[in-house]
Design a protein around this motif. Structure first.
Motif, mmCIF file in Angstrom:
data_model
loop_
_atom_site.group_PDB
_atom_site.id
_atom_site.type_symbol
_atom_site.label_atom_id
_atom_site.label_comp_id
_atom_site.label_asym_id
_atom_site.label_seq_id
_atom_site.Cartn_x
_atom_site.Cartn_y
_atom_site.Cartn_z
ATOM 1 N N PHE A 23 1.308 -1.385 -0.034
ATOM 2 C CA PHE A 23 0.285 -0.055 0.248
ATOM 3 C C PHE A 23 0.828 1.648 -0.544
ATOM 4 N N LYS A 36 -11.516 7.630 -1.634
ATOM 5 C CA LYS A 36 -11.824 7.163 -2.397
ATOM 6 C C LYS A 36 -12.677 5.589 -1.767
ATOM 7 N N PHE A 40 -16.160 4.335 -1.740
ATOM 8 C CA PHE A 40 -16.812 2.631 -1.686
ATOM 9 C C PHE A 40 -17.563 2.077 -0.370
ATOM 10 N N GLY A 53 -15.701 3.490 -9.339
ATOM 11 C CA GLY A 53 -13.326 3.019 -9.957
ATOM 12 C C GLY A 53 -13.633 2.337 -10.476
ATOM 13 N N THR A 54 -12.670 1.306 -10.091
ATOM 14 C CA THR A 54 -12.168 0.230 -10.800
ATOM 15 C C THR A 54 -11.436 -0.853 -10.308
ATOM 16 N N VAL A 58 -7.684 -2.823 -10.632
ATOM 17 C CA VAL A 58 -6.480 -2.133 -10.214
ATOM 18 C C VAL A 58 -6.169 -3.406 -9.581
ATOM 19 N N HIS A 59 -6.943 -4.546 -8.250
ATOM 20 C CA HIS A 59 -5.999 -5.629 -8.396
ATOM 21 C C HIS A 59 -5.479 -6.566 -9.085
ATOM 22 N N TRP A 73 -5.371 -9.185 4.564
ATOM 23 C CA TRP A 73 -6.566 -8.325 4.450
ATOM 24 C C TRP A 73 -8.142 -8.088 5.261
ATOM 25 N N ALA A 97 -17.211 -7.701 2.654
ATOM 26 C CA ALA A 97 -15.913 -7.763 1.830
ATOM 27 C C ALA A 97 -15.297 -9.140 1.299
ATOM 28 N N GLY A 101 -13.920 -9.528 -2.211
ATOM 29 C CA GLY A 101 -12.990 -10.486 -2.259
ATOM 30 C C GLY A 101 -12.337 -11.613 -2.781
#
Ligand code: HEM
Length: 128
Positions: A23, A36, A40, A53-54, A58-59, A73, A97, A101
């Motif tokens: 990070f 952001k 989210f 966002g996307t 990103v991941h 996480w 989450a 995930g």
């Protein structure tokens, strides 16, 4: 509540031996990242549509990310949610989450050529 959770969570992420280096390398503007991520979670839990966002892209772009990173996480996120939110609200955040995930990890696996994991065998004799 979202703001408290997001800020408390990333405070822990930033100093975490496993997640922190990734990070801290990727994020140049933490204020922007926190705003952001508040948007989210506002979109995810309250359907406000504030997040633009996307996350999948990103991941997928994080080459070293593994299931162990996701497990860490999620463990940190769950511990933080239970600490700063009432139990019922914490459960909502944690459930979402986990689902997000899973879908991010599936997207990453497909992108890396892992193929689609096999479906569980349907019980014999059932008509489809
Ligand atoms: C359920 C687990 C996770 C959720 C819900 C999540 C959510 C998000 C979201 C919504 C963003 C913003 C995406 C965008 O800008 O469009 C983001 C960015 C990011 N995530 Fe995750 N994430 C998860 C797991 C992880 C893990 C395991 C890592 C790394 C170990 C990670 C690293 C990052 C980084 C570095 C960014 C910032 C990228 C950038 O702004 O350049 N995330 N995450």
């Amino acid at each position: 509540m979202i703001k408290t959770l997001v800020h408390a969570f990333y405070e822990r992420v930033r100093i975490d031996p496993m997640l922190g280096p990734i990070f801290n390398r990727e994020i140049r503007d933490w204020d922007e990242h926190l705003d952001k991520l508040c948007a989210f979670w506002s979109s995810v839990t309250l359907m406000t549509g504030r997040f633009k966002g996307t996350p999948m892209r990103v991941h997928i772009g994080l080459a070293e990310i593994t299931p162990a990173h996701f497990a860490r996480w999620l463990a940190l996120f769950q511990a933080t949610a239970l600490k700063v939110c009432p139990a019922e609200a914490a459960q909502v955040f944690v459930d979402r989450a986990h689902r997000i995930g899973e879908s991010l990890q599936l997207g990453i696996a497909l992108h890396r050529g892992g193929g689609i994991p096999p479906l569980k065998q349907a019980p014999a004799g059932r008509e489809v």
